[in-house]
Scaffold this active site. Sequence first.
Site, PDB file in Angstrom:
ATOM      1  N   GLU A   1      26.743  41.542  19.703  1.00  0.00           N
ATOM      2  CA  GLU A   1      26.799  42.246  20.895  1.00  0.00           C
ATOM      3  C   GLU A   1      25.768  43.637  20.357  1.00  0.00           C
ATOM      4  O   GLU A   1      26.040  44.020  19.614  1.00  0.00           O
ATOM      5  CB  GLU A   1      28.380  42.789  20.887  1.00  0.00           C
ATOM      6  CG  GLU A   1      28.641  43.834  21.798  1.00  0.00           C
ATOM      7  CD  GLU A   1      28.218  43.941  23.495  1.00  0.00           C
ATOM      8  OE1 GLU A   1      28.512  42.894  23.841  1.00  0.00           O
ATOM      9  OE2 GLU A   1      27.424  44.753  23.796  1.00  0.00           O
TER      10      GLU A   1
ATOM     11  N   TYR B   1      45.628  47.053  44.295  1.00  0.00           N
ATOM     12  CA  TYR B   1      46.798  46.353  43.704  1.00  0.00           C
ATOM     13  C   TYR B   1      47.112  47.045  42.406  1.00  0.00           C
ATOM     14  O   TYR B   1      46.546  47.825  41.887  1.00  0.00           O
ATOM     15  CB  TYR B   1      46.014  44.873  43.342  1.00  0.00           C
ATOM     16  CG  TYR B   1      44.841  44.653  42.319  1.00  0.00           C
ATOM     17  CD1 TYR B   1      44.884  44.813  41.096  1.00  0.00           C
ATOM     18  CD2 TYR B   1      43.684  44.407  43.205  1.00  0.00           C
ATOM     19  CE1 TYR B   1      43.597  44.599  40.196  1.00  0.00           C
ATOM     20  CE2 TYR B   1      42.448  43.801  42.506  1.00  0.00           C
ATOM     21  CZ  TYR B   1      42.725  44.197  41.073  1.00  0.00           C
ATOM     22  OH  TYR B   1      41.308  44.062  40.262  1.00  0.00           O
TER      23      TYR B   1
ATOM     24  N   ASP C   1      27.493  35.707  33.555  1.00  0.00           N
ATOM     25  CA  ASP C   1      26.344  36.386  34.570  1.00  0.00           C
ATOM     26  C   ASP C   1      24.881  36.131  34.067  1.00  0.00           C
ATOM     27  O   ASP C   1      24.226  36.287  34.957  1.00  0.00           O
ATOM     28  CB  ASP C   1      26.891  37.750  34.397  1.00  0.00           C
ATOM     29  CG  ASP C   1      27.897  38.313  35.362  1.00  0.00           C
ATOM     30  OD1 ASP C   1      28.557  37.320  36.132  1.00  0.00           O
ATOM     31  OD2 ASP C   1      27.923  39.307  35.747  1.00  0.00           O
TER      32      ASP C   1
END
Length: 414
Positions: free
Chosen positions: A28, A209, A286
């Site tokens: 990462e 929500y 993605d």
Amino acid sequence: MIVVGGGIGGLGAAYSLTRQGLGVRLLERAPAFGEVGAGIQLAPNCTRILDDYGLLDEAKSLGVVPDSMVMRDAVDGSELTRLDLRDLEKRYGYPYLVIHRSDLHGLLLRACERAGVELITDAAVTSYENTDGGARVTLASGESHEAGVVIAADGLHSVARKLLVDDQPVSSAYVAYRGTVPAELERVRSVDLGEVVVYVGPSCHFVHYGLRGGELLNQVAVFESPKALAGREDWGTPDELDAAFAKTCGFVRDGLPFMWRDKWWRMFDREPVMNWVHGRIALLGDSAHPPLQYIAQGAIMAVEDGWVLGEHVARHRAEDGKTDWDAALAAYEAVRPEHCRRVVTTSRAWGELWHLDGVAREQRNVLLRARDTYDYSFVDWLYGPTALTPDEEPPMFTPIPLSAADTGDRLTAA
Ligand code: FAD
């Protein structure tokens, strides 16, 4: 094997592959693992996989399982249509869940830690190359790592994607603001936290929500930026937010002061590509298929990619434990790009439908009001079991016409 990127896609894939007995090192770029933003919606095609991973109960304890999803007109506030999410759970066997992004990310991170994934931060991959029988990545530090396979889950601005296609993110000229409202405020008391609500309006929409068992109200405000349309660099600023919602109903306008005003997300997708595998380097999440978020399937597709890859590893493992990577990657590439192409193009079309104005808006509202609450024809192809082979991929159905570019042979064949 190596996974590049510790977002929801990379962590999901690392967990899925570790479950198959593989040793996984995850690289990462950031100095620490984390997710920005607030809520995320997880449809049954994701909660089914979380259940298979043994993570659904924990996810449910961290999120909210809402009762219904409601679409309203942003201008007059009236209800247009709704989905009964309890009935939906019965139909698909798994719940519709809303959860804080950092809770979902943390859940996957802890699962990876427990499973023994080697998690490395501060590791920005700058290049990829295939080697004899595997692939190698080089980091900004000059260090290199090599493995039998490299999965690139490095997001919208993927470095790995350049190996496969010379393209750029496509700007939608829309921008998203996010924010949360604490439960003790009057605004939260005035809403039903058991509802996921989207207000659709001319060139804008607003979603809310409940999150964290009702401790927070999550809000997302999305609009088309006039500055972006004019080709300006400084687009999506808070003055544009206020102007974009000026003609919406009081409830929507009253939500705007709660949006985080120092950060906004410009919304990009990419043209779908059908080739995700380059030797022993494969795209996931993605990096392969960034969508516009209108049907809330971006992170879900990333989780599905990892699950499908794990299942094909299981199918292509010899008794001595060796994976036939060429076969496993070919099986992955045979099924996922077409599904994700459909999602990316459908997301664009839904965005157009949501943002209609004038007569077209009124016509849309008439059609939506006439919709049977229990008609699932437009989500069956999304929320059913994730296909492992092209034969299992259900026919796509969309009640709205996709643009000419999307109605190619593949769609007709479906
Ligand atoms: P990312 O989250 O972008 O992760 C990529 C990771 O790779 C990051 O950690 C990054 O730091 C790391 N990285 C990048 N480059 C490198 C490098 N060179 N070396 C090493 N590491 C690198 N989806 C849903 O399913 N439901 C929703 O309700 C939903 N709502 C959304 C609302 C909004 C407003 C937006 C903008 C998106 C929404 N999405 C939703 C989409 C979803 O957020 C994304 O599709 C998903 O997070 C993508 O995950 P990913 O892991 O593939 O990529």
